[in-house]
Motif scaffolding. Structure first.
Motif, PDB file in Angstrom:
ATOM      1  N   ASP A   1       0.792  -1.229   0.000  1.00 41.89           N
ATOM      2  CA  ASP A   1       0.000   0.000   0.000  1.00 41.89           C
ATOM      3  C   ASP A   1       0.825   1.280   0.000  1.00 41.89           C
ATOM      4  O   ASP A   1       0.398   2.300   0.531  1.00 41.89           O
ATOM      5  CB  ASP A   1      -0.972   0.010   1.186  1.00 41.89           C
TER       6      ASP A   1
ATOM      7  N   GLY B   1       2.189   4.676  -1.399  1.00 47.36           N
ATOM      8  CA  GLY B   1       1.551   5.685  -2.244  1.00 47.36           C
ATOM      9  C   GLY B   1       2.552   6.622  -2.874  1.00 47.36           C
ATOM     10  O   GLY B   1       3.670   6.236  -3.247  1.00 47.36           O
ATOM     11  N   SER B   2       2.180   7.874  -2.943  1.00 45.34           N
ATOM     12  CA  SER B   2       2.947   8.861  -3.693  1.00 45.34           C
ATOM     13  C   SER B   2       4.274   9.248  -3.055  1.00 45.34           C
ATOM     14  O   SER B   2       5.117   9.838  -3.711  1.00 45.34           O
ATOM     15  CB  SER B   2       2.098  10.119  -3.880  1.00 45.34           C
ATOM     16  N   LYS B   3       4.475   8.921  -1.802  1.00 46.72           N
ATOM     17  CA  LYS B   3       5.682   9.379  -1.101  1.00 46.72           C
ATOM     18  C   LYS B   3       6.820   8.359  -1.092  1.00 46.72           C
ATOM     19  O   LYS B   3       7.801   8.540  -0.381  1.00 46.72           O
ATOM     20  CB  LYS B   3       5.315   9.763   0.319  1.00 46.72           C
TER      21      LYS B   3
ATOM     22  N   LYS C   1      10.915   7.407  -6.747  1.00 47.87           N
ATOM     23  CA  LYS C   1       9.789   7.106  -7.625  1.00 47.87           C
ATOM     24  C   LYS C   1      10.188   7.078  -9.099  1.00 47.87           C
ATOM     25  O   LYS C   1       9.831   6.152  -9.822  1.00 47.87           O
ATOM     26  CB  LYS C   1       8.712   8.165  -7.390  1.00 47.87           C
TER      27      LYS C   1
ATOM     28  N   ARG D   1      -1.495   4.302  -7.612  1.00 48.00           N
ATOM     29  CA  ARG D   1      -0.604   4.609  -6.500  1.00 48.00           C
ATOM     30  C   ARG D   1       0.271   5.841  -6.706  1.00 48.00           C
ATOM     31  O   ARG D   1       0.675   6.464  -5.742  1.00 48.00           O
ATOM     32  CB  ARG D   1       0.286   3.408  -6.219  1.00 48.00           C
ATOM     33  N   TRP D   2       0.589   6.186  -7.930  1.00 48.59           N
ATOM     34  CA  TRP D   2       1.553   7.262  -8.192  1.00 48.59           C
ATOM     35  C   TRP D   2       1.157   8.566  -7.489  1.00 48.59           C
ATOM     36  O   TRP D   2       1.987   9.240  -6.889  1.00 48.59           O
ATOM     37  CB  TRP D   2       1.670   7.496  -9.691  1.00 48.59           C
ATOM     38  N   PHE D   3      -0.093   8.947  -7.557  1.00 48.56           N
ATOM     39  CA  PHE D   3      -0.557  10.219  -7.010  1.00 48.56           C
ATOM     40  C   PHE D   3      -1.278  10.061  -5.666  1.00 48.56           C
ATOM     41  O   PHE D   3      -1.646  11.045  -5.056  1.00 48.56           O
ATOM     42  CB  PHE D   3      -1.509  10.893  -7.999  1.00 48.56           C
ATOM     43  N   ARG D   4      -1.502   8.846  -5.232  1.00 49.43           N
ATOM     44  CA  ARG D   4      -2.324   8.585  -4.053  1.00 49.43           C
ATOM     45  C   ARG D   4      -1.601   8.925  -2.756  1.00 49.43           C
ATOM     46  O   ARG D   4      -0.456   8.558  -2.555  1.00 49.43           O
ATOM     47  CB  ARG D   4      -2.735   7.106  -4.018  1.00 49.43           C
ATOM     48  N   GLU D   5      -2.311   9.591  -1.878  1.00 50.79           N
ATOM     49  CA  GLU D   5      -1.791   9.820  -0.530  1.00 50.79           C
ATOM     50  C   GLU D   5      -1.836   8.500   0.231  1.00 50.79           C
ATOM     51  O   GLU D   5      -2.693   7.657  -0.040  1.00 50.79           O
ATOM     52  CB  GLU D   5      -2.638  10.870   0.197  1.00 50.79           C
ATOM     53  N   ASP D   6      -0.929   8.328   1.165  1.00 50.49           N
ATOM     54  CA  ASP D   6      -0.946   7.116   1.979  1.00 50.49           C
ATOM     55  C   ASP D   6      -2.269   7.034   2.723  1.00 50.49           C
ATOM     56  O   ASP D   6      -2.785   8.024   3.238  1.00 50.49           O
ATOM     57  CB  ASP D   6       0.211   7.125   2.968  1.00 50.49           C
ATOM     58  N   HIS D   7      -2.832   5.835   2.756  1.00 47.73           N
ATOM     59  CA  HIS D   7      -4.136   5.685   3.402  1.00 47.73           C
ATOM     60  C   HIS D   7      -4.094   4.731   4.584  1.00 47.73           C
ATOM     61  O   HIS D   7      -5.098   4.490   5.225  1.00 47.73           O
ATOM     62  CB  HIS D   7      -5.188   5.236   2.388  1.00 47.73           C
TER      63      HIS D   7
END
Length: 79
Positions: A20, A22-24, A28, A72-78
């Motif tokens: 999971d 994400g963007s961070k 990358k 996942r590239w732009f997604r904030e960690d959830h």
């Protein structure tokens, strides 16, 4: 624009670097280059120039379009 290997795909979160992620995630762009290199996409391919790793292909004389989503590239960690 078919890659020379004839292999298409998109990465899984575990391929990307962790469950999971994400963007961070670290490095990358480097990870993106490894992905496109593995699929034999030329460095000049337009898909490589944009952010993210989403792409699509056309099959059967453009009657079928297959979309490879990058969630996942732009997604904030959830988590």
């Amino acid at each position: 624009l078919k890659p020379p290997s004839g292999i298409y795909g998109v990465y899984d979160d575990h391929d990307w670097g962790g469950n999971d992620m994400g963007s961070k995630i670290d490095e990358k762009e480097g990870r993106k280059d490894v992905f496109w290199n593995f699929l034999d996409y030329p460095k000049s391919h337009p898909t490589r120039a944009r952010p993210g790793m989403y792409h699509s292909i056309d099959l059967s004389n453009e009657r079928i379009k297959v979309l490879f989503l990058d969630t996942r590239w732009f997604r904030e960690d959830h988590c």
